[in-house]
Scaffold this motif. Structure first.
Motif, short mmCIF file in Angstrom:
data_model
loop_
_atom_site.label_atom_id
_atom_site.label_comp_id
_atom_site.label_asym_id
_atom_site.label_seq_id
_atom_site.Cartn_x
_atom_site.Cartn_y
_atom_site.Cartn_z
N ILE A 54 0.82 -1.21 0.00
CA ILE A 54 0.00 0.00 0.00
C ILE A 54 0.86 1.27 0.00
O ILE A 54 0.36 2.38 -0.01
CB ILE A 54 -0.96 -0.01 1.21
CG1 ILE A 54 -2.21 0.83 0.92
CG2 ILE A 54 -0.25 0.45 2.48
CD1 ILE A 54 -3.36 0.57 1.87
N GLY A 55 2.18 1.08 -0.01
CA GLY A 55 3.08 2.22 -0.05
C GLY A 55 3.40 2.79 1.31
O GLY A 55 3.66 3.99 1.46
N LYS A 56 3.42 1.91 2.30
CA LYS A 56 3.62 2.33 3.70
C LYS A 56 4.98 2.97 3.92
O LYS A 56 5.07 4.09 4.46
CB LYS A 56 3.44 1.12 4.61
CG LYS A 56 3.87 1.32 6.05
CD LYS A 56 3.62 0.08 6.87
CE LYS A 56 4.16 -1.18 6.23
NZ LYS A 56 5.65 -1.10 6.01
N SER A 57 6.05 2.30 3.53
CA SER A 57 7.40 2.80 3.80
C SER A 57 7.67 4.10 3.06
O SER A 57 8.29 5.02 3.60
CB SER A 57 8.44 1.75 3.41
OG SER A 57 8.31 0.58 4.20
N TYR A 58 7.19 4.18 1.83
CA TYR A 58 7.37 5.41 1.05
C TYR A 58 6.68 6.58 1.76
O TYR A 58 7.27 7.66 1.91
CB TYR A 58 6.80 5.21 -0.35
CG TYR A 58 7.05 6.37 -1.29
CD1 TYR A 58 8.15 6.41 -2.13
CD2 TYR A 58 6.15 7.45 -1.35
CE1 TYR A 58 8.37 7.47 -2.99
CE2 TYR A 58 6.36 8.51 -2.20
CZ TYR A 58 7.47 8.52 -3.02
OH TYR A 58 7.67 9.57 -3.87
N TRP A 59 5.43 6.36 2.19
CA TRP A 59 4.71 7.42 2.90
C TRP A 59 5.44 7.83 4.16
O TRP A 59 5.59 9.03 4.45
CB TRP A 59 3.28 6.95 3.24
CG TRP A 59 2.64 7.82 4.29
CD1 TRP A 59 2.45 9.18 4.22
CD2 TRP A 59 2.17 7.42 5.58
NE1 TRP A 59 1.86 9.63 5.39
CE2 TRP A 59 1.68 8.58 6.24
CE3 TRP A 59 2.07 6.19 6.22
CZ2 TRP A 59 1.13 8.53 7.52
CZ3 TRP A 59 1.53 6.15 7.50
CH2 TRP A 59 1.07 7.31 8.13
N LEU A 60 5.90 6.86 4.95
CA LEU A 60 6.58 7.18 6.20
C LEU A 60 7.84 8.01 5.96
O LEU A 60 8.15 8.92 6.74
CB LEU A 60 6.94 5.88 6.93
CG LEU A 60 5.77 5.07 7.49
CD1 LEU A 60 6.26 3.71 7.98
CD2 LEU A 60 5.05 5.81 8.61
N LEU A 61 8.56 7.72 4.89
CA LEU A 61 9.78 8.48 4.59
C LEU A 61 9.46 9.88 4.08
O LEU A 61 10.21 10.83 4.34
CB LEU A 61 10.63 7.71 3.59
CG LEU A 61 11.28 6.44 4.15
CD1 LEU A 61 11.89 5.60 3.04
CD2 LEU A 61 12.34 6.78 5.21
N VAL A 62 8.36 10.04 3.35
CA VAL A 62 7.92 11.38 2.95
C VAL A 62 7.53 12.18 4.20
O VAL A 62 7.89 13.34 4.35
CB VAL A 62 6.75 11.30 1.95
CG1 VAL A 62 6.10 12.67 1.77
CG2 VAL A 62 7.23 10.78 0.60
N LEU A 63 6.78 11.53 5.10
CA LEU A 63 6.38 12.18 6.34
C LEU A 63 7.62 12.61 7.14
O LEU A 63 7.69 13.74 7.64
CB LEU A 63 5.51 11.22 7.15
CG LEU A 63 4.87 11.72 8.46
CD1 LEU A 63 3.61 10.92 8.75
CD2 LEU A 63 5.83 11.59 9.64
N ALA A 64 8.59 11.71 7.26
CA ALA A 64 9.81 12.01 8.00
C ALA A 64 10.58 13.16 7.34
O ALA A 64 11.13 14.03 8.01
CB ALA A 64 10.69 10.77 8.09
N SER A 65 10.59 13.16 6.01
CA SER A 65 11.30 14.21 5.29
C SER A 65 10.64 15.57 5.49
O SER A 65 11.32 16.58 5.68
CB SER A 65 11.35 13.87 3.79
OG SER A 65 12.13 12.71 3.56
N GLU A 66 9.31 15.60 5.43
CA GLU A 66 8.60 16.84 5.71
C GLU A 66 8.94 17.35 7.11
O GLU A 66 9.19 18.55 7.31
CB GLU A 66 7.09 16.63 5.59
CG GLU A 66 6.56 16.57 4.18
CD GLU A 66 5.04 16.60 4.14
OE1 GLU A 66 4.50 17.17 3.19
OE2 GLU A 66 4.41 16.07 5.07
N TYR A 67 8.93 16.45 8.07
CA TYR A 67 9.20 16.82 9.45
C TYR A 67 10.62 17.38 9.58
O TYR A 67 10.84 18.40 10.25
CB TYR A 67 9.02 15.61 10.37
CG TYR A 67 8.89 15.97 11.83
CD1 TYR A 67 7.64 16.14 12.41
CD2 TYR A 67 10.02 16.14 12.63
CE1 TYR A 67 7.52 16.48 13.75
CE2 TYR A 67 9.91 16.48 13.97
CZ TYR A 67 8.66 16.64 14.52
OH TYR A 67 8.55 16.99 15.85
N ALA A 68 11.57 16.72 8.94
CA ALA A 68 12.97 17.16 9.02
C ALA A 68 13.17 18.53 8.39
O ALA A 68 13.89 19.38 8.92
CB ALA A 68 13.87 16.13 8.34
N LEU A 69 12.51 18.77 7.27
CA LEU A 69 12.67 20.04 6.57
C LEU A 69 11.96 21.18 7.29
O LEU A 69 12.44 22.32 7.28
CB LEU A 69 12.13 19.91 5.14
CG LEU A 69 12.95 19.02 4.21
CD1 LEU A 69 12.15 18.68 2.95
CD2 LEU A 69 14.27 19.70 3.82
#
Length: 260
Positions: A54-69
């Protein structure tokens, strides 16, 4: 999965500068992102019970990237199932996500520390939880912790409660546990799911929520795993907490045990 090819380059650069990356997500992932932001302050731990592919890991890494930025200097901890998952899945996803990122915003991966470092001072420590590697996730504090495939970790409670949770005490940080259900309902992932549901921080996404898979493909997969009554279909695609048929106790054995 990235949508940047369809977007004006100037808008892409502006989105990266603002740390807004939802345009890289499909409709289901975008909804997951929105719901998590709405509920994250209700409790320290959120649980995302999600079907395979369902694209779980990709979503989590986008979420993490948004948070980091968006939060310069923050510390993120990302617990994966194995070191192989980090190498074969997470790092390729990060390369895909950052393919169109301006150079001055790109994180660099430091393999010796297993850490992504952004120019704004944010960091994300990534580790597989096999062979005691989860201990490398320890630290003084963390603002965001992510546990990917928590249902596959034999020591999920230890990773979450002993290693990650203490790091959020002073930061009021958040923990996300995302996974498909474990092969047995006795796994602590079910307990975390029930608690999150009570606290309003539970998110469930079955195979029918995936906009990238057609009805015909879903039907084909359902037949391939044994039909609607198979435990594989119920667990891996409908995200139900069910006992694997291969490990279930036969009724006659259970009755014999209860007589003793």
């Amino acid at each position: 999965m990235t949508l940047s090819a369809k977007v004006d380059p100037a808008k892409v650069a502006a989105a990266w500068e603002a740390g807004i990356l939802e345009w890289k997500l499909d409709s289901n992932q975008e909804e997951c992102n929105r719901l998590w932001h709405q509920t994250r302050k209700l409790a320290r731990i959120s649980v995302c019970n999600m079907a395979r592919q369902i694209g779980k890991s990709y979503w989590l890494l986008v979420l993490a990237s948004e948070y980091a930025l968006q939060n310069p200097g923050c510390q993120i901890k990302y617990a994966a199932q194995t070191a192989k998952q980090v190498r074969k899945i997470l790092r390729p996803h990060m390369r895909d996500i950052y393919r169109d990122c301006p150079e001055h915003l790109r994180p660099r991966f430091h393999s010796q520390d297993g850490e992504y470092r952004w120019p704004n001072g944010s960091t994300m420590t990534v580790a597989g939880c096999d062979r005691d590697n989860a201990e490398t996730l320890r630290g003084q504090h963390a603002d965001l912790c992510i546990v990917d495939e928590g249902g596959a970790l034999a020591d999920l409670s230890y990773v979450v409660l002993d290693i990650l949770l203490p790091q959020t005490i002073n930061t009021r940080g958040c923990i996300i546990i995302a996974s498909t259900p474990a092969p047995t309902p006795g796994h602590s992932f079910k307990e975390f799911s029930q608690r999150a549901e009570e606290e309003g921080t539970y998110l469930e996404r079955d195979i029918y929520c995936n906009p990238r898979i057609s009805d015909d493909e879903i039907a084909e997969m359902r037949r391939a795993v044994g039909g609607e009554d198979s435990t594989t279909w119920k667990r891996e695609f409908l995200v139900q907490h069910v006992t694997d048929e291969a490990s279930a106790v036969p009724p006659e054995a259970e009755e014999l045990f209860l007589r003793k």
